[in-house]
Design a protein around this motif. Structure first.
Motif, short mmCIF file in Angstrom:
data_model
loop_
_atom_site.label_atom_id
_atom_site.label_comp_id
_atom_site.label_asym_id
_atom_site.label_seq_id
_atom_site.Cartn_x
_atom_site.Cartn_y
_atom_site.Cartn_z
N GLY A 101 0.38 -0.90 -0.49
CA GLY A 101 0.01 0.10 -0.06
C GLY A 101 1.26 1.41 -0.35
N LYS A 149 3.63 1.92 -4.46
CA LYS A 149 4.96 1.21 -5.90
C LYS A 149 4.19 0.40 -7.12
N SER A 150 3.07 -0.04 -7.02
CA SER A 150 2.04 -0.50 -8.35
C SER A 150 2.44 0.58 -9.25
N THR A 151 1.15 2.14 -7.89
CA THR A 151 0.54 2.62 -9.19
C THR A 151 1.87 3.72 -9.26
P1 ADP Z 1 1.40 -1.28 -3.09
O1 ADP Z 1 1.86 -1.96 -4.77
O2 ADP Z 1 3.00 -0.64 -2.59
O3 ADP Z 1 1.35 -1.76 -2.56
P2 ADP Z 1 -0.44 0.46 -4.50
O4 ADP Z 1 0.55 1.17 -5.25
O5 ADP Z 1 -0.97 -0.01 -4.89
O6 ADP Z 1 0.45 -0.17 -3.22
O7 ADP Z 1 -1.42 0.63 -3.52
C1 ADP Z 1 -1.25 2.28 -3.27
C2 ADP Z 1 -2.28 3.07 -2.63
O8 ADP Z 1 -3.58 2.82 -3.61
C3 ADP Z 1 -3.10 1.85 -1.54
O9 ADP Z 1 -3.61 2.61 -0.45
C4 ADP Z 1 -4.36 1.43 -2.24
O10 ADP Z 1 -5.62 0.97 -1.69
C5 ADP Z 1 -4.94 2.44 -3.66
N1 ADP Z 1 -5.32 2.00 -4.78
C6 ADP Z 1 -4.19 1.09 -5.35
N2 ADP Z 1 -5.15 0.72 -6.41
C7 ADP Z 1 -6.63 1.82 -6.27
C8 ADP Z 1 -7.63 1.73 -7.50
N3 ADP Z 1 -7.37 0.77 -8.68
N4 ADP Z 1 -8.44 2.45 -7.06
C9 ADP Z 1 -8.69 3.30 -5.88
N5 ADP Z 1 -7.51 2.89 -4.96
C10 ADP Z 1 -6.58 2.69 -5.39
#
Ligand code: ADP
Ligand code: MG
Length: 285
Positions: free
Chosen positions: A51, A54-56
């Protein structure tokens, strides 16, 4: 000084939720002002707990997501101004966590050929590229196998071969080893390190395993959508308290070395492996 392949400036990404009347009900700022230069040919690891964004963040590097604010410049081009995004995605392909989701065909060589076929490359060239890519990931013996019969690590290497066949400049990997057994993890890491060193392909690898970043050029740690640490593995590993502050699990040997230091044993900074610890202890008198 190496070329900058990807220049990221003040990047912000907000996920927005709307109700049925199109009213904004929720905003989630997943990336919150990231500025970073990724050098061509480097191997950069992005660490962070679940959370942390990273992925975003990674999805902006090949335009799977577009910035809410800020810019991403890939090889001199602002990704928001690139009309044909496939051109960008062939230069910067992404490997995801689940290897099963990226298999398209029933035969390994067809799977690897899928990308270049879509680029309209002539068939003799495709044959050569597929042979090269399979050889590079050590999977040439499985050319005619069914991907479904392979292990997770082998599937990830087939996925990497599929990117290689498009002659990328950069490989982005989002927790590529998270679903693999230890052997599969080693295979995949060895493969990408070889591609980085021998083919000079830039690698950006997201992981939450600290053990996996020991050999990379640079480690960036994210928390709450921000970069909170940035340095070589040795620099990052010598700041255990800060890593823990950002909810990172620290490898046992690193923690042990830290405890010994606190007890007054004069160990050098940046010990990452059991061998290094043993060697350092043996050198003490
Ligand atoms: P990581 O890859 O480090 O686990 P993410 O980039 O997946 O982190 O997520 C960062 C934040 O954005 C988290 O709080 C997650 O819940 C939120 N998030 C991720 N994808 C979505 C989405 N499609 N819609 C709303 N919130 C999202
Ligand atoms: Mg993630």
């Amino acid at each position: 000084m190496r070329n900058i392949l990807i220049k990221i400036r003040d990047l912000v990404h907000e996920y927005r939720e709307y109700d049925e009347n199109d009213n904004l009900v929720k905003t989630m700022r997943a990336v919150d002002g990231v500025t970073l230069d990724i050098e061509e040919g480097s191997f950069v690891a992005v660490l962070g707990h679940n959370g942390s964004g990273k992925s975003t963040f990674a999805k902006h590097l090949n335009a799977l997501l577009m910035p809410t604010e800020g810019t991403v410049i890939f090889s001199g081009r602002d990704v928001q101004e690139i009309e044909n995004l496939w051109e960008l995605r062939k230069e910067a392909g992404m490997i995801f966590q689940n290897p099963d989701n990226q298999i398209i065909s029933n035969v390994v060589e067809e799977d690897v050929a899928f990308g270049p076929e879509n680029l309209g490359i002539p068939s003799e060239e495709i044959i050569a590229r597929v042979a090269f890519a399979l050889q590079r990931v050590g999977m040439e013996a499985y050319r005619l196998s069914s991907p479904n019969k392979l292990s997770g690590g082998q599937k990830q290497r087939i996925g990497i071969a599929g990117l290689l066949a498009m002659k990328p400049r950069c490989i982005l990997m989002d927790e590529p080893t998270a679903m693999l057994d230890p052997e599969g993890r080693r295979e995949v890491l060895r493969t990408v390190h070889e591609l980085n060193r021998q083919e000079k392909i830039t690698v950006v690898m997201i992981t939450h395993y600290l053990e996996e970043v020991v050999d990379v050029d640079r480690v960036v740690v994210m928390d709450h959508g921000k970069i909170v640490m940035d340095g070589t593995p040795k620099e990052i590993f010598s700041r255990i308290d800060k890593l823990k502050e950002h909810h990172m699990r620290v490898p046992q040997v690193v923690e042990l070395a830290d405890e010994l230091r606190k007890e007054g044993i004069a160990l050098p900074e940046g010990i990452l492996t059991v061998d290094e610890l043993v060697e350092a202890l043996c050198r003490l008198r």
